[in-house]
Design a protein around this motif. Structure first.
Motif, PDB file in Angstrom:
ATOM      1  N   GLU A  66     -28.080 -58.644 -71.961  1.00  0.00           N
ATOM      2  CA  GLU A  66     -27.376 -58.409 -70.700  1.00  0.00           C
ATOM      3  C   GLU A  66     -28.073 -59.023 -69.503  1.00  0.00           C
ATOM      4  N   ASP A  67     -29.359 -59.333 -69.634  1.00  0.00           N
ATOM      5  CA  ASP A  67     -30.140 -59.863 -68.519  1.00  0.00           C
ATOM      6  C   ASP A  67     -31.318 -60.664 -69.063  1.00  0.00           C
ATOM      7  N   PHE A  68     -32.265 -60.974 -68.189  1.00  0.00           N
ATOM      8  CA  PHE A  68     -33.498 -61.630 -68.632  1.00  0.00           C
ATOM      9  C   PHE A  68     -34.639 -60.718 -68.242  1.00  0.00           C
ATOM     10  N   ARG A  69     -35.402 -60.286 -69.225  1.00  0.00           N
ATOM     11  CA  ARG A  69     -36.455 -59.313 -68.930  1.00  0.00           C
ATOM     12  C   ARG A  69     -37.799 -59.707 -69.516  1.00  0.00           C
ATOM     13  N   ILE A  70     -38.818 -59.077 -68.959  1.00  0.00           N
ATOM     14  CA  ILE A  70     -40.177 -59.218 -69.459  1.00  0.00           C
ATOM     15  C   ILE A  70     -40.403 -58.091 -70.454  1.00  0.00           C
ATOM     16  N   ILE A  71     -40.868 -58.432 -71.639  1.00  0.00           N
ATOM     17  CA  ILE A  71     -41.198 -57.441 -72.650  1.00  0.00           C
ATOM     18  C   ILE A  71     -42.710 -57.279 -72.659  1.00  0.00           C
ATOM     19  N   ALA A 127     -41.373 -67.212 -65.330  1.00  0.00           N
ATOM     20  CA  ALA A 127     -40.322 -67.582 -66.279  1.00  0.00           C
ATOM     21  C   ALA A 127     -39.074 -66.730 -66.071  1.00  0.00           C
ATOM     22  N   GLN A 128     -39.251 -65.453 -65.780  1.00  0.00           N
ATOM     23  CA  GLN A 128     -38.107 -64.588 -65.510  1.00  0.00           C
ATOM     24  C   GLN A 128     -37.330 -65.090 -64.293  1.00  0.00           C
ATOM     25  N   GLY A 129     -38.031 -65.452 -63.232  1.00  0.00           N
ATOM     26  CA  GLY A 129     -37.376 -65.983 -62.033  1.00  0.00           C
ATOM     27  C   GLY A 129     -36.640 -67.282 -62.302  1.00  0.00           C
ATOM     28  N   GLU A 130     -37.276 -68.182 -63.049  1.00  0.00           N
ATOM     29  CA  GLU A 130     -36.645 -69.465 -63.369  1.00  0.00           C
ATOM     30  C   GLU A 130     -35.412 -69.262 -64.254  1.00  0.00           C
ATOM     31  N   ALA A 131     -35.522 -68.410 -65.257  1.00  0.00           N
ATOM     32  CA  ALA A 131     -34.394 -68.155 -66.157  1.00  0.00           C
ATOM     33  C   ALA A 131     -33.220 -67.564 -65.382  1.00  0.00           C
ATOM     34  N   THR A 132     -33.511 -66.640 -64.489  1.00  0.00           N
ATOM     35  CA  THR A 132     -32.462 -66.037 -63.668  1.00  0.00           C
ATOM     36  C   THR A 132     -31.811 -67.094 -62.785  1.00  0.00           C
ATOM     37  N   ARG A 133     -32.619 -67.967 -62.213  1.00  0.00           N
ATOM     38  CA  ARG A 133     -32.099 -69.049 -61.361  1.00  0.00           C
ATOM     39  C   ARG A 133     -31.147 -69.964 -62.136  1.00  0.00           C
ATOM     40  N   PHE A 134     -31.436 -70.199 -63.409  1.00  0.00           N
ATOM     41  CA  PHE A 134     -30.593 -71.045 -64.251  1.00  0.00           C
ATOM     42  C   PHE A 134     -29.444 -70.277 -64.900  1.00  0.00           C
ATOM     43  N   GLY A 135     -29.358 -68.975 -64.651  1.00  0.00           N
ATOM     44  CA  GLY A 135     -28.279 -68.176 -65.225  1.00  0.00           C
ATOM     45  C   GLY A 135     -28.454 -67.879 -66.703  1.00  0.00           C
ATOM     46  N   LEU A 136     -29.700 -67.862 -67.166  1.00  0.00           N
ATOM     47  CA  LEU A 136     -29.977 -67.616 -68.581  1.00  0.00           C
ATOM     48  C   LEU A 136     -30.229 -66.137 -68.847  1.00  0.00           C
ATOM     49  N   LEU A 137     -29.999 -65.742 -70.070  1.00  0.00           N
ATOM     50  CA  LEU A 137     -30.263 -64.386 -70.529  1.00  0.00           C
ATOM     51  C   LEU A 137     -31.336 -64.439 -71.600  1.00  0.00           C
ATOM     52  N   GLY A 138     -32.053 -63.319 -71.804  1.00  0.00           N
ATOM     53  CA  GLY A 138     -33.054 -63.269 -72.851  1.00  0.00           C
ATOM     54  C   GLY A 138     -34.261 -62.470 -72.444  1.00  0.00           C
ATOM     55  N   TRP A 139     -35.435 -62.917 -72.911  1.00  0.00           N
ATOM     56  CA  TRP A 139     -36.668 -62.200 -72.627  1.00  0.00           C
ATOM     57  C   TRP A 139     -37.871 -63.130 -72.745  1.00  0.00           C
ATOM     58  N   VAL A 140     -39.009 -62.638 -72.254  1.00  0.00           N
ATOM     59  CA  VAL A 140     -40.280 -63.356 -72.345  1.00  0.00           C
ATOM     60  C   VAL A 140     -41.380 -62.326 -72.607  1.00  0.00           C
TER      61      VAL A 140
END
Length: 94
Positions: free
Chosen positions: A88-93, A25-38
């Motif tokens: 600021e980015d998309f991260r795994i929590i 999910a982190q890779g996909e979100a980054t590919r789509f230019g999304l920010l957030g967390w999982v």
């Protein structure tokens, strides 16, 4: 494609832990230019908080429904959120 900003929380149920779902999910979100967390939840589900362009969010939700190899998504509950907080980015929590 819409450039309107949107934020959603997705709760993903099914076989979504122990299959690399968060890193995928982190890779996909980054590919789509999304920010957030999982993150993994205690009940075996996964929660993702996503913010970005409306079209990218819609595409990501469809990807979340499919999941990585080995996952079996049974349902996703979506909740619209305020877009005033932007990570600021998309991260795994953990």
């Amino acid at each position: 494609m819409s450039d309107r900003k949107r934020a959603v929380q997705a709760r993903i149920y099914g076989k979504v832990q122990g299959v690399g779902y968060r890193i995928w999910a982190q890779g996909e979100a980054t590919r789509f230019g999304l920010l957030g967390w999982v993150r993994n939840e205690r009940d075996g589900s996964v929660t993702a908080w996503l913010t970005g362009a409306d079209a990218a969010i819609a595409a990501m939700i469809e990807r979340l429904r499919q999941g990585p190899p080995g996952a079996a998504v049974s349902r996703i509950d979506l909740e619209e959120l305020e877009t005033s907080i932007t990570p600021e980015d998309f991260r795994i929590i953990a």
